[in-house]
Structures are given as structure tokens and as C-alpha cells.
Enzyme design. Structure first.
Site, PDB file in Angstrom:
ATOM      1  N   GLY A  14       0.814  -1.205   0.000  1.00 31.37           N
ATOM      2  CA  GLY A  14       0.000   0.000   0.000  1.00 31.37           C
ATOM      3  C   GLY A  14       0.849   1.257   0.000  1.00 31.37           C
ATOM      4  O   GLY A  14       0.430   2.312   0.500  1.00 31.37           O
ATOM      5  N   ARG A  16       1.638   3.345  -2.186  1.00 25.21           N
ATOM      6  CA  ARG A  16       1.250   4.479  -3.017  1.00 25.21           C
ATOM      7  C   ARG A  16       0.080   5.257  -2.401  1.00 25.21           C
ATOM      8  O   ARG A  16      -0.356   6.249  -2.965  1.00 25.21           O
ATOM      9  CB  ARG A  16       0.855   3.990  -4.412  1.00 25.21           C
ATOM     10  CG  ARG A  16       1.892   3.073  -5.078  1.00 25.21           C
ATOM     11  CD  ARG A  16       3.191   3.785  -5.342  1.00 25.21           C
ATOM     12  NE  ARG A  16       4.226   2.870  -5.820  1.00 25.21           N
ATOM     13  CZ  ARG A  16       4.399   2.540  -7.098  1.00 25.21           C
ATOM     14  NH1 ARG A  16       3.594   3.037  -8.015  1.00 25.21           N
ATOM     15  NH2 ARG A  16       5.375   1.723  -7.442  1.00 25.21           N
ATOM     16  N   TYR A 140     -15.521  -4.795   7.304  1.00 23.60           N
ATOM     17  CA  TYR A 140     -14.131  -4.334   7.339  1.00 23.60           C
ATOM     18  C   TYR A 140     -13.502  -4.657   8.687  1.00 23.60           C
ATOM     19  O   TYR A 140     -12.360  -5.140   8.777  1.00 23.60           O
ATOM     20  CB  TYR A 140     -14.082  -2.830   7.065  1.00 23.60           C
ATOM     21  CG  TYR A 140     -12.697  -2.259   6.937  1.00 23.60           C
ATOM     22  CD1 TYR A 140     -11.873  -2.604   5.873  1.00 23.60           C
ATOM     23  CD2 TYR A 140     -12.217  -1.359   7.876  1.00 23.60           C
ATOM     24  CE1 TYR A 140     -10.601  -2.073   5.746  1.00 23.60           C
ATOM     25  CE2 TYR A 140     -10.939  -0.818   7.756  1.00 23.60           C
ATOM     26  CZ  TYR A 140     -10.142  -1.176   6.693  1.00 23.60           C
ATOM     27  OH  TYR A 140      -8.875  -0.644   6.577  1.00 23.60           O
ATOM     28  N   ASN A 169      -8.464   7.994  13.060  1.00 25.44           N
ATOM     29  CA  ASN A 169      -8.620   8.547  11.710  1.00 25.44           C
ATOM     30  C   ASN A 169      -7.323   9.187  11.251  1.00 25.44           C
ATOM     31  O   ASN A 169      -6.767  10.042  11.945  1.00 25.44           O
ATOM     32  CB  ASN A 169      -9.753   9.579  11.690  1.00 25.44           C
ATOM     33  CG  ASN A 169     -11.114   8.932  11.859  1.00 25.44           C
ATOM     34  OD1 ASN A 169     -11.370   8.259  12.847  1.00 25.44           O
ATOM     35  ND2 ASN A 169     -11.979   9.129  10.889  1.00 25.44           N
ATOM     36  N   ARG A 212     -13.736  12.071  17.114  1.00 23.19           N
ATOM     37  CA  ARG A 212     -12.715  11.135  16.668  1.00 23.19           C
ATOM     38  C   ARG A 212     -11.323  11.662  17.021  1.00 23.19           C
ATOM     39  O   ARG A 212     -11.135  12.847  17.279  1.00 23.19           O
ATOM     40  CB  ARG A 212     -12.784  10.933  15.142  1.00 23.19           C
ATOM     41  CG  ARG A 212     -14.076  10.341  14.617  1.00 23.19           C
ATOM     42  CD  ARG A 212     -14.201   8.873  14.952  1.00 23.19           C
ATOM     43  NE  ARG A 212     -15.367   8.280  14.327  1.00 23.19           N
ATOM     44  CZ  ARG A 212     -16.576   8.255  14.861  1.00 23.19           C
ATOM     45  NH1 ARG A 212     -16.780   8.814  16.044  1.00 23.19           N
ATOM     46  NH2 ARG A 212     -17.587   7.683  14.236  1.00 23.19           N
TER      47      ARG A 212
END
Length: 314
Positions: A14, A16, A140, A169, A212
Site C-alpha cells: 500500500g 502508493r 471491514y 482517523n 474522533r
């Protein structure tokens, strides 16, 4: 004893994406070899292609950041695709790490692995499996819980050390700025940019009251390096600060120039979980402290998107 040694071959899956870009930049300042092939080179849902990647790179260490990622609506609308692709990606990467003799894997989890309703105001790592996750992100979340279980099993049977990162986040340049399926900050950045260009009002989802922990990508990269060097097992990752979605909106209203007078909350859309706090004491015990304020981080993200609109993922 240092884990990241001079000349270590480090694979970033991952590489990129959002976290991958920030992590590569940090690793490039170290005396290591960094490999970050993209999805156009290797499809990690394919066992054969994942094995081919590991056979070619022969990594000593793996930062596993690759995932099929959505925001709230994307997770709700793509439950089957989300769980299938993520289980395949994670299974292939962990098994191929074992086959290649990788010394340690730092794998990105997600805060959605925690139960809902939360068992406590501040979530500790040992609370992860105390109940089912929130329905909006359950597919997920279960794929990430399985990743954790697999890493724990592989440490027990094969001695392969790991850190399972339970992240808040994350945001910054090179994110996916998909208005409908993206995470909250990049989605809002795109919405505010479009509203500013067209002179229109903006209608953020929900009430703005959900809270969050938001961490800028350069701070994320620093945390991941510390975890690779000194961490083990499941670890929360975040800034240690909690902000309401409304705080983001007020910052973006200012930086975009449209002002709060052009903002109307769309309360027909979901807020997601009302709050999600993390106990980040394990990470802070490693010496981590965030350097980027929320206001400065959002401004940097908005300005990057404005300047790279044509190439940004949308």
C-alpha cells in the site's frame, strides 16, 4: 537491539496510498532499502502474485498498509467486497512474510475493530474482542480482527514478531478524496473545495457532533517507525486528542473561504459512532508525541488537494 538495521530490505504494501507515501518519505531518510510496489504491479488478493512479489523483493521487514478502504457509506454499501478482498490481501501478505523469513510485520488495523457500544470511554487494546463491531463497518472490522488473530497465531507457532496497529482517523496528502465513499477529512476537503470553486453551499453529513482522534500522516509515519523498532502485539495509534467533526468543518470553512454561513448539516446522513476514544499510553511509552496540530494538518491537506486536484484520487 535495533530492528531496522543498516541495509534492511523494507517492504511497504500500500505504498502508493496515504500512509504509504508518508512512511516511504520517513524510511528514505534512514539507511535502508525501501520497496513499495503498487497495485498495478502486484494484485495482493492473488496468492500467486503476492508470492512473486515476496520472492523478488525478499524483505527483512514488512509494513503492511494495503487494504480495500472505504468511508462510512462505502463500508455499508460494499460489505461483501470489503471482507473478501481484505481477508485475501491480509492472508497472502502474512503467509508470504512467514515463507520469506520476515523478522517483523507492522500491520495496519483500524479503530472499527472495537466493539459497539464501547465497553469503556477510553478503549484499551484488550477490549478489542469484547463484542461485535458497529454495523456500519462490521465487514471491514472483522477482516481486521482476523488479521490480528493470524498475526498472533503466527507469532505463537513460527516466532514472527508483529505489531497490529489499531488506528484512529488518519489524513493528509495522497489520500482518497472520494466524496461519497471516502473517509471524513478527505471527503470534506473535496466537498469544501468544490463548493468554493462553484460558490455553492455545502451539506456535511450528520450533525457534526461525532468525535474522533485525527492524526496527520507525518505523525503516523513516526509512530509506525517506533512500533517497528520497539512495539509488539496490538497497539492503539493516535494523536491522543479528540475533536468533533464540527471542528474540522469550521477549519475547512475558514481555509476554503466559504465561511460557516454556507454550511448546512445534512442530518438525514449518518454520523457513525458517536465517539471513539483511544488509550494511546502504549504508543506514548515508546516516546511518540504528535507534532502536527489539527488546524495546520487540515490546512496542509486542503492546500495539497487544491494544488494537485488533477492527479488526486477522487
Amino acid at each position: 537491539m535495533s530492528v531496522i538495521n543498516k541495509g534492511s530490505r523494507v517492504l511497504v504494501t500500500g505504498g502508493r496510498g496515504l500512509v504509504g507515501h508518508g512512511l516511504r518519505a520517513r524510511l528514505n531518510d534512514m539507511d535502508v532499502e525501501v520497496f513499495a510496489p503498487g497495485s498495478s504491479e502486484y494484485d495482493l488478493t492473488s496468492t500467486e502474485q503476492t508470492r512473486a512479489m515476496f520472492d523478488k523483493i525478499r524483505p527483512d521487514l514488512v509494513f503492511h498498509m494495503a487494504a480495500r478502504v472505504y468511508g462510512i457509506m462505502g463500508n455499508m454499501n460494499n460489505k461483501g467486497l470489503s471482507i473478501y478482498d481484505n481477508v485475501m490481501i491480509n492472508t497472502n501478505v502474512v503467509e508470504c512474510s512467514r515463507r520469506a523469513g520476515v523478522r517483523k510485520v507492522v500491520a495496519m488495523g483500524s479503530g472499527c475493530v472495537y466493539p459497539y457500544p464501547p465497553p469503556a470511554e477510553r478503549l484499551e487494546e484488550n477490549m478489542m474482542l469484547m463484542g461485535p463491531p458497529h454495523h456500519s463497518e462490521d465487514s471491514y472490522a472483522h477482516s481486521k480482527r482476523l488479521l490480528y488473530a493470524m498475526l498472533e497465531a503466527y507469532r505463537y507457532q513460527y516466532g514472527m514478531d508483529y505489531v497490529f496497529v489499531i488506528s484512529g482517523n488518519l489524513y493528509g496528502p495522497y489520500d482518497s478524496f472520494d466524496i461519497n465513499n471516502g473517509h471524513v477529512i478527505p471527503s470534506l476537503v473535496h466537498k469544501f473545495y468544490t463548493a468554493a470553486q462553484k460558490g455553492e453551499k455545502i451539506f456535511p453529513w450528520g450533525t457534526g457532533k461525532a468525535k474522533r482522534d485525527f492524526t496527520y500522516v507525518s505523525d503516523v509515519a513516526e509512530a509506525l517507525i517506533l512500533m517497528m523498532e520497539y512495539g509488539s502485539g496490538a497497539m492503539n495509534m493516535g494523536s491522543g486528542n479528540v475533536n468533533a467533526i464540527r471542528d474540522l468543518i469550521e477549519i475547512l470553512a475558514d481555509v476554503s473561504g466559504i465561511g460557516m454561513k454556507s454550511v448546512e448539516f445534512d442530518t438525514t446522513k449518518p454520523d457513525g459512532q458517536e465517539y471513539r476514544y483511544y488509550d494511546v499510553s502504549k504508543l506514548f511509552d515508546l516516546g511518540f508525541r504528535p507534532k502536527m496540530s489539527l488546524e495546520e494538518g487540515i490546512k496542509k491537506t486542503y492546500n495539497w488537494f487544491s494544488e494537485h486536484y488533477d492527479i488526486a484520487r477522487k
